[in-house]
Design a protein around this motif. Structure first.
Motif, PDB file in Angstrom:
ATOM      1  N   PHE A   5       0.822  -1.198   0.000  1.00 52.08           N
ATOM      2  CA  PHE A   5       0.000   0.000   0.000  1.00 52.08           C
ATOM      3  C   PHE A   5       0.863   1.257   0.000  1.00 52.08           C
ATOM      4  CE2 PHE A   5      -1.819   3.329   2.791  1.00 52.08           C
ATOM      5  CZ  PHE A   5      -2.770   3.816   1.904  1.00 52.08           C
ATOM      6  N   LEU A   6       1.870   1.307   0.886  1.00 56.54           N
ATOM      7  CA  LEU A   6       2.733   2.485   0.952  1.00 56.54           C
ATOM      8  C   LEU A   6       3.491   2.701  -0.355  1.00 56.54           C
ATOM      9  CD1 LEU A   6       4.111   2.183   4.606  1.00 56.54           C
ATOM     10  CD2 LEU A   6       2.423   3.814   3.740  1.00 56.54           C
ATOM     11  N   GLU A   7       3.871   1.602  -1.000  1.00 58.91           N
ATOM     12  CA  GLU A   7       4.537   1.722  -2.293  1.00 58.91           C
ATOM     13  C   GLU A   7       3.579   2.283  -3.343  1.00 58.91           C
ATOM     14  OE1 GLU A   7       6.905  -1.084  -5.555  1.00 58.91           O
ATOM     15  OE2 GLU A   7       6.356  -1.891  -3.593  1.00 58.91           O
ATOM     16  N   SER A   8       2.293   1.868  -3.262  1.00 52.71           N
ATOM     17  CA  SER A   8       1.316   2.325  -4.256  1.00 52.71           C
ATOM     18  C   SER A   8       1.018   3.815  -4.140  1.00 52.71           C
ATOM     19  CB  SER A   8       0.014   1.523  -4.113  1.00 52.71           C
ATOM     20  OG  SER A   8      -0.704   1.910  -2.955  1.00 52.71           O
ATOM     21  N   VAL A   9       1.264   4.398  -2.954  1.00 50.75           N
ATOM     22  CA  VAL A   9       1.020   5.834  -2.773  1.00 50.75           C
ATOM     23  C   VAL A   9       2.337   6.599  -2.608  1.00 50.75           C
ATOM     24  CG1 VAL A   9      -1.284   5.535  -1.829  1.00 50.75           C
ATOM     25  CG2 VAL A   9       0.665   5.485  -0.273  1.00 50.75           C
ATOM     26  N   ASN A  10       3.442   5.985  -3.064  1.00 51.98           N
ATOM     27  CA  ASN A  10       4.771   6.620  -3.055  1.00 51.98           C
ATOM     28  C   ASN A  10       5.227   7.038  -1.660  1.00 51.98           C
ATOM     29  OD1 ASN A  10       5.014   6.475  -5.946  1.00 51.98           O
ATOM     30  ND2 ASN A  10       3.617   8.216  -6.077  1.00 51.98           N
ATOM     31  N   ARG A  11       4.961   6.164  -0.672  1.00 47.34           N
ATOM     32  CA  ARG A  11       5.407   6.445   0.697  1.00 47.34           C
ATOM     33  C   ARG A  11       6.230   5.271   1.236  1.00 47.34           C
ATOM     34  NH1 ARG A  11       0.342   8.446   4.198  1.00 47.34           N
ATOM     35  NH2 ARG A  11       2.039   8.727   5.709  1.00 47.34           N
ATOM     36  N   GLU A  12       6.910   4.547   0.328  1.00 47.65           N
ATOM     37  CA  GLU A  12       7.628   3.345   0.755  1.00 47.65           C
ATOM     38  C   GLU A  12       8.746   3.635   1.742  1.00 47.65           C
ATOM     39  OE1 GLU A  12       8.942   4.119  -3.609  1.00 47.65           O
ATOM     40  OE2 GLU A  12       7.211   4.463  -2.326  1.00 47.65           O
ATOM     41  N   SER A  13       9.236   4.890   1.781  1.00 47.63           N
ATOM     42  CA  SER A  13      10.311   5.232   2.723  1.00 47.63           C
ATOM     43  C   SER A  13       9.846   5.109   4.173  1.00 47.63           C
ATOM     44  CB  SER A  13      10.802   6.657   2.456  1.00 47.63           C
ATOM     45  OG  SER A  13       9.742   7.589   2.638  1.00 47.63           O
ATOM     46  N   GLU A  14       8.545   5.119   4.419  1.00 46.84           N
ATOM     47  CA  GLU A  14       8.021   5.027   5.783  1.00 46.84           C
ATOM     48  C   GLU A  14       7.821   3.586   6.243  1.00 46.84           C
ATOM     49  OE1 GLU A  14       4.866   8.258   6.485  1.00 46.84           O
ATOM     50  OE2 GLU A  14       5.003   8.143   4.306  1.00 46.84           O
TER      51      GLU A  14
END
Length: 334
Positions: free
Chosen positions: A46-55
């Motif tokens: 999910f975080l990767e899909s919204v460009n927040r994978e760094s979190e």
């Protein structure tokens, strides 16, 4: 929504926030560890899909802190899972966390493909299978399945003795809606939540396929379907080769055993068919080269039915697995 205090980073959180406040006892409601792991993998997607994978790494540390508290166990405290979901939602600023993670998590669970790719079943039988699956994976909810003239309703009853997060409630509803949409192309005709509206209506519409009613006595999902008249008579789900192989084994077995009842023949086939999914009466009949009505009549003459035989086969296999002492209780339940 009940949440813990906000923190600038996961590193700022006290370890008490990452671990359960009390030890686990046999009677405490739990969640399968596999389910928690699938939630974590879903969160990464999910975080990767919204460009927040760094979190993701920071959140992963939070979940691993919970899992470390139950090292070596196949179950995790249900209440701790719910409170950690609130912590993660609060830290990410993601009010729709459960709603959005539900479908991701369903597709990441290691045993889900077997249970959810069963669209040869009637919707009612499929929902009963979902109920069994949820009963194994979590104690957070008990699930009721009701069938009307052209409606199937799933009712989710949260455990009365523990804190249940809104994200757990919305997540299980979202997962069920996604699974049924995937198998049957159906969206719910009605969704009801006991909690108040916490998100914009369009968010629920997008994730669930309809706008829910809030402040209701029960959390429910209703689907309208006209395919219920078959009731355990759905079409075969085996590949052509698997069908031929099982039919050949049945013929060979019958040649070796001269006198065998219809019940005994069906029990043998049910043991084989359980490896492929949920067995159906029409599939048994086709392998045995009779009509479903003939098979039903033959079994009734012997005082049983396909459903009763299937339940008994499952019970027998569970006893064998328990005596073998090679599998976990969760493995045996599945």
């Amino acid at each position: 929504m009940e949440t813990e205090a906000s923190y600038q980073s996961v590193q700022d959180m006290p370890m008490a926030a990452l671990r359960p406040e009390k030890p686990v006892f046999a009677v405490e409601p739990t969640v399968a560890a596999d389910t928690v792991v699938s939630h974590l993998q879903a969160l990464e997607d999910f975080l990767e899909s919204v460009n927040r994978e760094s979190e993701y790494l920071a959140v992963k540390r939070m979940v691993e802190g919970l899992m470390d508290s139950f090292a070596g166990q196949c179950r995790v405290s249900a209440e701790s899972v719910g409170r950690n979901l609130d912590l993660i939602s609060d830290w990410l600023g993601e009010d729709a966390l459960g709603l959005r993670l539900g479908p991701f998590s369903s597709r990441k669970h290691p045993r889900l493909e077997f249970f959810f790719k069963q669209n040869h079943l009637t919707l009612f039988d499929y929902c009963c299978m979902l109920k069994r699956y949820l009963t194994i994976t979590t104690d957070v909810f008990s699930v009721g399945v009701e069938r009307g003239a052209d409606e199937i309703t799933l009712t989710f009853h949260p455990h009365p003795d523990i804190y249940v997060s809104r994200h757990q409630i919305e997540g299980v509803v979202s997962s069920a809606c996604d699974a049924i949409l995937d198998c049957y192309g159906l969206t719910p005709s009605a969704v009801r939540f006991t909690n108040s509206n916490a998100l914009p209506a369009e968010e629920y519409q997008r994730m669930l396929g309809c706008c829910p009613e809030f402040g209701e006595p029960f959390t429910q999902v209703t689907f309208t379907s006209t395919n219920e008249i078959r009731d355990f008579d759905a079409s075969p789900s085996l590949s052509e080769q698997a069908f031929r192989d099982i039919q050949a084994l049945e013929v060979i077995h019958r040649q070796q055993v001269s006198e065998e009842s219809w019940s005994q023949r069906c029990r043998l086939l049910l043991e084989l068919l359980l490896s492929y999914g949920e067995p159906t009466k029409i599939l048994l009949a086709e392998i045995l080269a009779v009509t479903p009505r003939t098979l039903q009549r033959r079994l009734a003459d012997e005082g049983t039915s396909c459903r009763e035989l299937l339940a008994d086969v499952r019970l027998t296999k569970a006893k064998e697995y328990l005596l073998a002492d090679e599998l976990t209780l969760d493995d045996i339940a599945f």
